[in-house]
Design an enzyme around this catalytic site. Structure first.
Site, PDB file in Angstrom:
ATOM      1  N   ARG A 132     -24.991  15.500 -10.906  1.00 58.49           N
ATOM      2  CA  ARG A 132     -24.625  15.755  -9.512  1.00 58.49           C
ATOM      3  C   ARG A 132     -24.171  17.187  -9.282  1.00 58.49           C
ATOM      4  O   ARG A 132     -23.856  17.548  -8.147  1.00 58.49           O
ATOM      5  CB  ARG A 132     -23.466  14.845  -9.152  1.00 58.49           C
ATOM      6  CG  ARG A 132     -23.899  13.582  -8.417  1.00 58.49           C
ATOM      7  CD  ARG A 132     -22.679  12.718  -8.271  1.00 58.49           C
ATOM      8  NE  ARG A 132     -22.646  11.995  -7.049  1.00 58.49           N
ATOM      9  CZ  ARG A 132     -22.907  10.702  -6.965  1.00 58.49           C
ATOM     10  NH1 ARG A 132     -23.284  10.014  -8.011  1.00 58.49           N
ATOM     11  NH2 ARG A 132     -22.791  10.088  -5.816  1.00 58.49           N
ATOM     12  N   ARG A 158     -23.447  -2.053   4.108  1.00 55.45           N
ATOM     13  CA  ARG A 158     -23.020  -2.532   2.794  1.00 55.45           C
ATOM     14  C   ARG A 158     -21.503  -2.690   2.741  1.00 55.45           C
ATOM     15  O   ARG A 158     -20.981  -3.615   2.135  1.00 55.45           O
ATOM     16  CB  ARG A 158     -23.471  -1.547   1.709  1.00 55.45           C
ATOM     17  CG  ARG A 158     -23.163  -2.059   0.317  1.00 55.45           C
ATOM     18  CD  ARG A 158     -23.650  -1.136  -0.755  1.00 55.45           C
ATOM     19  NE  ARG A 158     -22.918   0.110  -0.755  1.00 55.45           N
ATOM     20  CZ  ARG A 158     -23.221   1.167  -1.516  1.00 55.45           C
ATOM     21  NH1 ARG A 158     -24.250   1.102  -2.325  1.00 55.45           N
ATOM     22  NH2 ARG A 158     -22.516   2.264  -1.467  1.00 55.45           N
ATOM     23  N   ARG A 166     -16.366  -1.991  -1.641  1.00 61.73           N
ATOM     24  CA  ARG A 166     -16.234  -0.632  -2.181  1.00 61.73           C
ATOM     25  C   ARG A 166     -15.329   0.190  -1.273  1.00 61.73           C
ATOM     26  O   ARG A 166     -15.564   0.277  -0.072  1.00 61.73           O
ATOM     27  CB  ARG A 166     -17.615   0.018  -2.305  1.00 61.73           C
ATOM     28  CG  ARG A 166     -18.202  -0.139  -3.685  1.00 61.73           C
ATOM     29  CD  ARG A 166     -19.578   0.458  -3.792  1.00 61.73           C
ATOM     30  NE  ARG A 166     -19.593   1.919  -3.698  1.00 61.73           N
ATOM     31  CZ  ARG A 166     -20.610   2.675  -4.086  1.00 61.73           C
ATOM     32  NH1 ARG A 166     -21.685   2.095  -4.601  1.00 61.73           N
ATOM     33  NH2 ARG A 166     -20.565   3.971  -3.961  1.00 61.73           N
ATOM     34  N   ARG A 176     -18.689  11.845   1.528  1.00 62.35           N
ATOM     35  CA  ARG A 176     -19.627  11.748   0.392  1.00 62.35           C
ATOM     36  C   ARG A 176     -20.920  12.504   0.696  1.00 62.35           C
ATOM     37  O   ARG A 176     -21.474  13.183  -0.168  1.00 62.35           O
ATOM     38  CB  ARG A 176     -19.953  10.275   0.085  1.00 62.35           C
ATOM     39  CG  ARG A 176     -18.802   9.558  -0.630  1.00 62.35           C
ATOM     40  CD  ARG A 176     -18.919   8.056  -0.493  1.00 62.35           C
ATOM     41  NE  ARG A 176     -20.073   7.496  -1.148  1.00 62.35           N
ATOM     42  CZ  ARG A 176     -20.558   6.271  -0.886  1.00 62.35           C
ATOM     43  NH1 ARG A 176     -19.961   5.506   0.026  1.00 62.35           N
ATOM     44  NH2 ARG A 176     -21.605   5.819  -1.535  1.00 62.35           N
TER      45      ARG A 176
HETATM   46  P1  AP5 Z   1     -28.096   1.720  -2.848  1.00 67.15           P
HETATM   47  O1  AP5 Z   1     -29.308   1.342  -3.610  1.00 67.15           O
HETATM   48  O2  AP5 Z   1     -26.777   1.273  -3.343  1.00 67.15           O
HETATM   49  O3  AP5 Z   1     -28.080   3.319  -2.645  1.00 67.15           O
HETATM   50  P2  AP5 Z   1     -27.508   4.421  -3.612  1.00 67.15           P
HETATM   51  O4  AP5 Z   1     -28.336   5.645  -3.407  1.00 67.15           O
HETATM   52  O5  AP5 Z   1     -27.405   3.902  -5.018  1.00 67.15           O
HETATM   53  O6  AP5 Z   1     -26.078   4.584  -2.933  1.00 67.15           O
HETATM   54  P3  AP5 Z   1     -24.645   4.631  -3.580  1.00 67.15           P
HETATM   55  O7  AP5 Z   1     -23.691   4.512  -2.450  1.00 67.15           O
HETATM   56  O8  AP5 Z   1     -24.459   3.662  -4.680  1.00 67.15           O
HETATM   57  O9  AP5 Z   1     -24.718   6.071  -4.163  1.00 67.15           O
HETATM   58  P4  AP5 Z   1     -23.660   7.127  -4.351  1.00 67.15           P
HETATM   59  O10 AP5 Z   1     -24.461   8.189  -4.967  1.00 67.15           O
HETATM   60  O11 AP5 Z   1     -22.830   7.550  -3.205  1.00 67.15           O
HETATM   61  O12 AP5 Z   1     -22.595   6.318  -5.202  1.00 67.15           O
HETATM   62  P5  AP5 Z   1     -22.248   6.335  -6.729  1.00 67.15           P
HETATM   63  O13 AP5 Z   1     -21.913   4.946  -7.079  1.00 67.15           O
HETATM   64  O14 AP5 Z   1     -23.247   7.065  -7.528  1.00 67.15           O
HETATM   65  O15 AP5 Z   1     -28.321   1.288  -1.334  1.00 67.15           O
HETATM   66  C1  AP5 Z   1     -27.326   1.415  -0.364  1.00 67.15           C
HETATM   67  C2  AP5 Z   1     -27.477   0.269   0.641  1.00 67.15           C
HETATM   68  O16 AP5 Z   1     -28.717   0.396   1.331  1.00 67.15           O
HETATM   69  C3  AP5 Z   1     -27.484  -1.133  -0.001  1.00 67.15           C
HETATM   70  O17 AP5 Z   1     -26.830  -2.022   0.840  1.00 67.15           O
HETATM   71  C4  AP5 Z   1     -28.983  -1.474  -0.104  1.00 67.15           C
HETATM   72  O18 AP5 Z   1     -29.218  -2.846  -0.063  1.00 67.15           O
HETATM   73  C5  AP5 Z   1     -29.534  -0.763   1.122  1.00 67.15           C
HETATM   74  N1  AP5 Z   1     -30.907  -0.280   0.941  1.00 67.15           N
HETATM   75  C6  AP5 Z   1     -31.420   0.343  -0.162  1.00 67.15           C
HETATM   76  N2  AP5 Z   1     -32.715   0.687   0.045  1.00 67.15           N
HETATM   77  C7  AP5 Z   1     -33.012   0.269   1.310  1.00 67.15           C
HETATM   78  C8  AP5 Z   1     -34.205   0.327   2.111  1.00 67.15           C
HETATM   79  N3  AP5 Z   1     -35.327   0.894   1.661  1.00 67.15           N
HETATM   80  N4  AP5 Z   1     -34.154  -0.184   3.364  1.00 67.15           N
HETATM   81  C9  AP5 Z   1     -33.002  -0.754   3.830  1.00 67.15           C
HETATM   82  N5  AP5 Z   1     -31.852  -0.867   3.126  1.00 67.15           N
HETATM   83  C10 AP5 Z   1     -31.854  -0.354   1.879  1.00 67.15           C
HETATM   84  O19 AP5 Z   1     -20.911   7.243  -6.732  1.00 67.15           O
HETATM   85  C11 AP5 Z   1     -19.695   6.819  -6.158  1.00 67.15           C
HETATM   86  C12 AP5 Z   1     -18.618   7.861  -6.439  1.00 67.15           C
HETATM   87  O20 AP5 Z   1     -18.417   7.983  -7.867  1.00 67.15           O
HETATM   88  C13 AP5 Z   1     -18.940   9.299  -5.988  1.00 67.15           C
HETATM   89  O21 AP5 Z   1     -18.583   9.512  -4.635  1.00 67.15           O
HETATM   90  C14 AP5 Z   1     -18.082  10.125  -6.964  1.00 67.15           C
HETATM   91  O22 AP5 Z   1     -16.734  10.139  -6.578  1.00 67.15           O
HETATM   92  C15 AP5 Z   1     -18.203   9.326  -8.258  1.00 67.15           C
HETATM   93  N6  AP5 Z   1     -19.333   9.768  -9.097  1.00 67.15           N
HETATM   94  C16 AP5 Z   1     -20.429   9.033  -9.439  1.00 67.15           C
HETATM   95  N7  AP5 Z   1     -21.249   9.742 -10.219  1.00 67.15           N
HETATM   96  C17 AP5 Z   1     -20.666  10.955 -10.383  1.00 67.15           C
HETATM   97  C18 AP5 Z   1     -21.043  12.133 -11.070  1.00 67.15           C
HETATM   98  N8  AP5 Z   1     -22.194  12.203 -11.753  1.00 67.15           N
HETATM   99  N9  AP5 Z   1     -20.211  13.204 -11.020  1.00 67.15           N
HETATM  100  C19 AP5 Z   1     -19.042  13.157 -10.344  1.00 67.15           C
HETATM  101  N10 AP5 Z   1     -18.620  12.069  -9.654  1.00 67.15           N
HETATM  102  C20 AP5 Z   1     -19.434  10.983  -9.679  1.00 67.15           C
END
Ligand code: AP5
Length: 194
Positions: free
Chosen positions: A89, A128, A134, A145
């Site tokens: 990221r 969601r 969450r 975010r």
């Molecule tokens: P989903 O598939 O969950 O989307 P996503 O891209 O995985 O979204 P996230 O919210 O999980 O990603 P994120 O990057 O913010 O969170 P992360 O957990 O990595 O889909 C979302 C929704 O849409 C669902 O309800 C799904 O059903 C729906 N949907 C999907 N596709 C669809 C479609 N085509 N049509 C309709 N609906 C659809 O990170 C969380 C936190 O962790 C960050 O903010 C940060 O604080 C920390 N973190 C994580 N990784 C790092 C890192 N590498 N470095 C630093 N901090 C980090």
């Protein structure tokens, strides 16, 4: 070994599509968001530290995440390959991942970026948030975010583009249609197992 980064803003479908990719190509899924939420749920020192950042919608410090990834890769030595979801990221995370993989005699083969409009991202995440539990799926944190993504993460795409590894796919359509586009790209490297 085939290693894929599934890239895109919060709510673009990285987690959803990773599940489809795992089922079709038998790759090992590594989501830093999931790993961090697991640490938070278990109240580990790492989790307690990470939660402060996650609740505000900002990135957890690089050194915390990089250390976590390294041990996770080592847990799956016989994997056919990995899907990195939500990692790297930052540019530093990308460079660290490259070094880590080089050390393990492998590399990133493909970076697939999911392109989704901001209106759609917000609508998906708010939807969601009604059931996910969450703490970061609230209007205020979602906005933060997305801002954090634009400021620190988007540049990771140009980093991989510089190596000719970046492909962008439209992620605004249905889950099924998006997966078809993803598969088309992966099939150039790897055959489905299912
Ligand atoms: P989903 O598939 O969950 O989307 P996503 O891209 O995985 O979204 P996230 O919210 O999980 O990603 P994120 O990057 O913010 O969170 P992360 O957990 O990595 O889909 C979302 C929704 O849409 C669902 O309800 C799904 O059903 C729906 N949907 C999907 N596709 C669809 C479609 N085509 N049509 C309709 N609906 C659809 O990170 C969380 C936190 O962790 C960050 O903010 C940060 O604080 C920390 N973190 C994580 N990784 C790092 C890192 N590498 N470095 C630093 N901090 C980090």
């Amino acid at each position: 070994m085939f290693n894929l980064i599934l890239f895109g803003p919060p709510g673009s479908g990285k987690g959803t599509q990773s599940e489809n990719i795992v089922n079709t190509y038998n790759l090992e899924h590594i989501s830093t968001g999931e790993l961090l939420r697991d640490e938070v749920a278990r109240h580990t020192p790492l989790g307690v530290e990470a939660q402060k950042y996650m609740d505000q919608g900002i990135l957890v410090p690089d050194e915390v995440v990089i250390g976590m990834i390294s041990s996770r890769i080592d847990e799956s030595k016989d994997a056919r390959g990995f899907i990195f979801d939500g990692f790297p990221r930052t540019r530093l995370q990308a460079e660290s991942l490259d070094k880590l993989l080089e050390f393990k005699n492998t590399k990133i083969d493909l970076v697939l970026a999911l392109d989704v409009s901001e209106t759609e991202l917000i609508s998906r995440l708010l939807g969601r948030g009604l059931t996910s539990g969450r703490s970061d799926d609230t209007k205020e944190v979602i906005t933060k975010r997305i801002k954090e993504y634009r400021a620190k993460t988007e540049q990771v795409a140009s980093y991989y583009d510089g190596y000719g590894k970046l492909e962008t796919v439209t992620g605004n359509n249905s889950v099924e249609d998006t997966f078809k586009l993803i598969s088309k790209n992966i099939n150039k490297y790897l055959l489905p197992v299912a």
